[in-house]
Design a protein around this motif. Structure first.
Motif, PDB file in Angstrom:
ATOM      1  N   THR A 102       0.823  -1.217   0.000  1.00  0.00           N
ATOM      2  CA  THR A 102       0.000   0.000   0.000  1.00  0.00           C
ATOM      3  C   THR A 102       0.852   1.260   0.000  1.00  0.00           C
ATOM      4  N   GLU A 103       2.100   1.139   0.426  1.00  0.00           N
ATOM      5  CA  GLU A 103       3.014   2.286   0.402  1.00  0.00           C
ATOM      6  C   GLU A 103       3.381   2.700  -1.021  1.00  0.00           C
ATOM      7  N   PHE A 104       2.998   1.853  -1.987  1.00  0.00           N
ATOM      8  CA  PHE A 104       3.314   2.135  -3.382  1.00  0.00           C
ATOM      9  C   PHE A 104       2.049   2.267  -4.230  1.00  0.00           C
ATOM     10  N   PHE A 105       0.917   2.480  -3.560  1.00  0.00           N
ATOM     11  CA  PHE A 105      -0.337   2.742  -4.275  1.00  0.00           C
ATOM     12  C   PHE A 105      -0.363   4.194  -4.748  1.00  0.00           C
ATOM     13  N   ASP A 106      -1.296   4.517  -5.634  1.00  0.00           N
ATOM     14  CA  ASP A 106      -1.359   5.840  -6.269  1.00  0.00           C
ATOM     15  C   ASP A 106      -1.289   7.000  -5.275  1.00  0.00           C
ATOM     16  N   VAL A 107      -2.170   6.992  -4.297  1.00  0.00           N
ATOM     17  CA  VAL A 107      -2.247   8.112  -3.364  1.00  0.00           C
ATOM     18  C   VAL A 107      -0.968   8.223  -2.543  1.00  0.00           C
ATOM     19  N   SER A 108      -0.357   7.094  -2.248  1.00  0.00           N
ATOM     20  CA  SER A 108       0.871   7.101  -1.439  1.00  0.00           C
ATOM     21  C   SER A 108       2.040   7.747  -2.168  1.00  0.00           C
ATOM     22  N   LEU A 109       2.009   7.723  -3.501  1.00  0.00           N
ATOM     23  CA  LEU A 109       3.161   8.186  -4.275  1.00  0.00           C
ATOM     24  C   LEU A 109       2.927   9.468  -5.059  1.00  0.00           C
ATOM     25  N   VAL A 110       1.737  10.021  -4.958  1.00  0.00           N
ATOM     26  CA  VAL A 110       1.380  11.100  -5.870  1.00  0.00           C
ATOM     27  C   VAL A 110       2.343  12.288  -5.817  1.00  0.00           C
ATOM     28  N   ASN A 111       2.964  12.551  -4.680  1.00  0.00           N
ATOM     29  CA  ASN A 111       3.872  13.695  -4.565  1.00  0.00           C
ATOM     30  C   ASN A 111       5.338  13.278  -4.386  1.00  0.00           C
ATOM     31  N   GLU A 112       5.636  12.010  -4.671  1.00  0.00           N
ATOM     32  CA  GLU A 112       7.003  11.516  -4.477  1.00  0.00           C
ATOM     33  C   GLU A 112       7.727  11.408  -5.813  1.00  0.00           C
ATOM     34  N   THR A 113       9.006  11.801  -5.834  1.00  0.00           N
ATOM     35  CA  THR A 113       9.778  11.683  -7.063  1.00  0.00           C
ATOM     36  C   THR A 113      10.096  10.213  -7.339  1.00  0.00           C
ATOM     37  N   ARG A 114      10.374   9.932  -8.591  1.00  0.00           N
ATOM     38  CA  ARG A 114      10.668   8.561  -9.006  1.00  0.00           C
ATOM     39  C   ARG A 114      11.892   8.005  -8.291  1.00  0.00           C
ATOM     40  N   ASN A 115      12.963   8.776  -8.232  1.00  0.00           N
ATOM     41  CA  ASN A 115      14.172   8.282  -7.582  1.00  0.00           C
ATOM     42  C   ASN A 115      13.986   8.085  -6.076  1.00  0.00           C
ATOM     43  N   LYS A 116      13.101   8.874  -5.469  1.00  0.00           N
ATOM     44  CA  LYS A 116      12.803   8.683  -4.052  1.00  0.00           C
ATOM     45  C   LYS A 116      12.084   7.355  -3.833  1.00  0.00           C
ATOM     46  N   THR A 117      11.194   7.038  -4.755  1.00  0.00           N
ATOM     47  CA  THR A 117      10.516   5.739  -4.667  1.00  0.00           C
ATOM     48  C   THR A 117      11.523   4.612  -4.806  1.00  0.00           C
ATOM     49  N   TYR A 118      12.462   4.760  -5.715  1.00  0.00           N
ATOM     50  CA  TYR A 118      13.518   3.753  -5.868  1.00  0.00           C
ATOM     51  C   TYR A 118      14.321   3.596  -4.573  1.00  0.00           C
ATOM     52  N   GLU A 119      14.558   4.690  -3.885  1.00  0.00           N
ATOM     53  CA  GLU A 119      15.297   4.613  -2.624  1.00  0.00           C
ATOM     54  C   GLU A 119      14.562   3.733  -1.626  1.00  0.00           C
ATOM     55  N   ARG A 120      13.252   3.916  -1.538  1.00  0.00           N
ATOM     56  CA  ARG A 120      12.475   3.114  -0.583  1.00  0.00           C
ATOM     57  C   ARG A 120      12.423   1.650  -1.002  1.00  0.00           C
ATOM     58  N   LEU A 121      12.360   1.398  -2.303  1.00  0.00           N
ATOM     59  CA  LEU A 121      12.380   0.017  -2.789  1.00  0.00           C
ATOM     60  C   LEU A 121      13.736  -0.631  -2.511  1.00  0.00           C
TER      61      LEU A 121
END
Length: 207
Positions: A102-121
């Motif tokens: 759920t941390e990677f669902f639409d609403v969770s990521l709407v204001n996060e940069t792509r590379n920031k998401t990669y960091e969490r992954l």
């Protein structure tokens, strides 16, 4: 595509017929709740399946990106990085990712940069024993154009993702979860299958 054991004769024999494994393929998306439900139940059966059906059954996790979930590509890229660096950790990483999907669902990521998401992954990969820095190196998108001015350059696992998508399209898989058994779609298997139902199905079909 796999060949059912009863069709083993289709293979060019090397002197004698060899016993052929059944193949169970699960097409799953990391940001699909129904995929999580199927994976989490099936994954609890791992030791039992290995003990009872190990020589007879090959199980394959097919990464299935669904473009209506924009973050689907990012999560599957992370899994592709894990496959590059430590393939033996793939199922463990998948289990960890599904737990926090759920941390990677639409609403969770709407204001996060792509590379920031990669960091969490990459951090999730680190939680199962991989080197976060090496995972992130495969995933990060450069912030400046390439030497030729190219802007749409992808990352180091982009070609792996292309191959996965092509494989899905060849067999016509549309939604997740979808299950194939010996190369044929098995519509009798549901994401709501309990561990007991999986046990019954395996006992009836893996012989």
């Amino acid at each position: 595509m796999s060949v059912p054991p009863k069709f083993a004769g289709l293979k060019l024999p090397a002197g004698t017929f060899r016993k052929t494994q059944h193949t169970l393929e699960m097409y799953l998306d990391y940001v699909c709740p129904f995929s999580a439900k199927m994976f989490n139940t099936f994954n609890t059966l791992g030791p039992i399946i290995s003990q009872q059906y190990g020589p007879q059954l090959q199980v394959i996790f097919r990464q299935h990106i669904q473009p209506w979930h924009p973050s689907s590509t990012l999560t599957h890229e992370a899994a592709a990085a894990v496959l590059r660096l430590a393939p033996e950790k793939f199922w463990e990483f998948s289990a960890a990712l599904f737990k926090c999907q759920t941390e990677f669902f639409d609403v969770s990521l709407v204001n996060e940069t792509r590379n920031k998401t990669y960091e969490r992954l990459a951090q999730i990969a680190g939680s199962v024993g991989l080197d976060e820095r090496k995972v992130l190196e495969l995933l990060e998108i450069p912030e400046s154009p390439g030497e030729d001015g190219q802007l749409n350059i992808g990352n180091q696992v982009t070609n792996d993702i292309k191959l996965m998508v092509k494989a899905d399209r060849v067999v016509g898989v549309h939604v997740s979860p979808t299950v194939f058994f010996n190369g044929v779609e098995e519509r009798g298997i549901s994401s709501s299958f309990t561990a007991a139902q999986w046990g019954e199905w395996l006992a009836q079909n893996v012989v």
